[in-house]
Scaffold this active site. Structure first.
Site, mmCIF file in Angstrom:
data_model
loop_
_atom_site.group_PDB
_atom_site.id
_atom_site.type_symbol
_atom_site.label_atom_id
_atom_site.label_comp_id
_atom_site.label_asym_id
_atom_site.label_seq_id
_atom_site.Cartn_x
_atom_site.Cartn_y
_atom_site.Cartn_z
ATOM 1 N N ASP A 149 -3.574 41.945 71.354
ATOM 2 C CA ASP A 149 -2.897 43.014 70.627
ATOM 3 C C ASP A 149 -1.609 43.389 71.351
ATOM 4 O O ASP A 149 -1.577 43.485 72.586
ATOM 5 C CB ASP A 149 -3.821 44.243 70.522
ATOM 6 C CG ASP A 149 -3.351 45.229 69.464
ATOM 7 O OD1 ASP A 149 -4.050 45.394 68.457
ATOM 8 O OD2 ASP A 149 -2.271 45.841 69.658
ATOM 9 N N ILE A 150 -0.551 43.631 70.601
ATOM 10 C CA ILE A 150 0.756 43.924 71.192
ATOM 11 C C ILE A 150 0.778 45.314 71.842
ATOM 12 O O ILE A 150 1.598 45.584 72.725
ATOM 13 C CB ILE A 150 1.863 43.778 70.109
ATOM 14 C CG1 ILE A 150 3.206 43.506 70.751
ATOM 15 C CG2 ILE A 150 1.903 44.990 69.186
ATOM 16 C CD1 ILE A 150 4.274 43.036 69.764
ATOM 17 N N HIS A 160 -8.981 41.769 60.213
ATOM 18 C CA HIS A 160 -8.991 41.523 61.660
ATOM 19 C C HIS A 160 -10.079 42.326 62.337
ATOM 20 O O HIS A 160 -10.431 43.415 61.895
ATOM 21 C CB HIS A 160 -7.628 41.840 62.295
ATOM 22 C CG HIS A 160 -7.090 43.205 61.975
ATOM 23 N ND1 HIS A 160 -6.492 43.506 60.781
ATOM 24 C CD2 HIS A 160 -7.068 44.348 62.701
ATOM 25 C CE1 HIS A 160 -6.108 44.775 60.785
ATOM 26 N NE2 HIS A 160 -6.459 45.315 61.941
ATOM 27 N N GLN A 199 -6.304 51.407 58.339
ATOM 28 C CA GLN A 199 -5.909 50.007 58.537
ATOM 29 C C GLN A 199 -4.399 49.895 58.367
ATOM 30 O O GLN A 199 -3.856 50.246 57.323
ATOM 31 C CB GLN A 199 -6.619 49.115 57.505
ATOM 32 C CG GLN A 199 -6.263 47.636 57.639
ATOM 33 C CD GLN A 199 -6.954 46.774 56.585
ATOM 34 O OE1 GLN A 199 -7.601 47.283 55.663
ATOM 35 N NE2 GLN A 199 -6.810 45.467 56.734
ATOM 36 N N ASN A 257 -11.008 47.912 60.842
ATOM 37 C CA ASN A 257 -10.567 49.020 60.000
ATOM 38 C C ASN A 257 -10.288 48.520 58.588
ATOM 39 O O ASN A 257 -9.794 47.400 58.410
ATOM 40 C CB ASN A 257 -9.291 49.638 60.578
ATOM 41 C CG ASN A 257 -9.522 50.248 61.957
ATOM 42 O OD1 ASN A 257 -10.523 50.919 62.174
ATOM 43 N ND2 ASN A 257 -8.611 50.007 62.883
ATOM 44 N N HIS A 295 -10.974 43.970 66.036
ATOM 45 C CA HIS A 295 -10.521 44.313 67.383
ATOM 46 C C HIS A 295 -11.684 44.075 68.347
ATOM 47 O O HIS A 295 -12.796 44.548 68.099
ATOM 48 C CB HIS A 295 -10.157 45.796 67.476
ATOM 49 C CG HIS A 295 -9.044 46.253 66.580
ATOM 50 N ND1 HIS A 295 -7.783 46.523 67.048
ATOM 51 C CD2 HIS A 295 -9.004 46.511 65.250
ATOM 52 C CE1 HIS A 295 -7.022 46.948 66.050
ATOM 53 N NE2 HIS A 295 -7.736 46.945 64.939
#
Ligand code: 5GP
Length: 126
Positions: A35-36, A110, A104, A97, A112
């Site tokens: 994740d960024i 996706h 979301q 989410n 996490h």
């Protein structure tokens, strides 16, 4: 009502290699990358390569092979990051989410995987 997939979302662009990512694991059906904006020392996003908006879309329309592969990748990563309790890790949290109430942001399914510190209660009281 069928889901409409927006192929301009950021994860679709990552899958088309239009923007870079820090890949952790890749298979024929699944991509996992960091994740960024990590919420913990380990924060990895696992996405199917197919065009699914969220979890219920994926669970309904994905093939058995896609679902099996996705599930195996999530499990494998918990070991890769040394978070799986049976491998001596301290644990992890999985979050997916969906929609407005799930908050979301990116409309491509996706999961996490978050680990590396004690994460506190799952949901803040309203
Ligand atoms: P959501 O709120 O949709 O469940 O989570 C979307 C996640 O995608 C966020 O944690 C956010 O930090 C991450 N994200 C958004 N844009 C990018 C990007 O360009 N690259 C990566 N690696 N993660 C992103």
């Amino acid at each position: 009502m069928p889901y409409e997939y927006d192929d301009q979302n950021i994860f679709a662009k990552i899958l088309r290699c239009e923007i870079p990512n820090d890949t952790v694991m890749e298979t024929d059906f699944t991509l996992a990358f960091r994740d960024i904006t990590p919420a913990a020392p380990e924060h990895i996003l696992v996405i199917p390569k197919g065009s699914y908006v969220n979890y219920d879309h994926f669970a309904t329309d994905a093939t058995d092979a896609e679902i099996l592969d996705f599930t195996r990748v999530v499990g494998a990563i918990t070991h890769t990051i040394k978070a799986a309790p049976n491998g001596g890790g301290n644990g992890y949290r999985l979050i997916t989410n969906a929609g407005h109430d799930g908050v979301q942001d990116v409309p491509h399914m996706h999961m996490h995987i978050i680990a590396g510190r004690r994460l506190g209660r799952m949901i803040q009281p309203a």
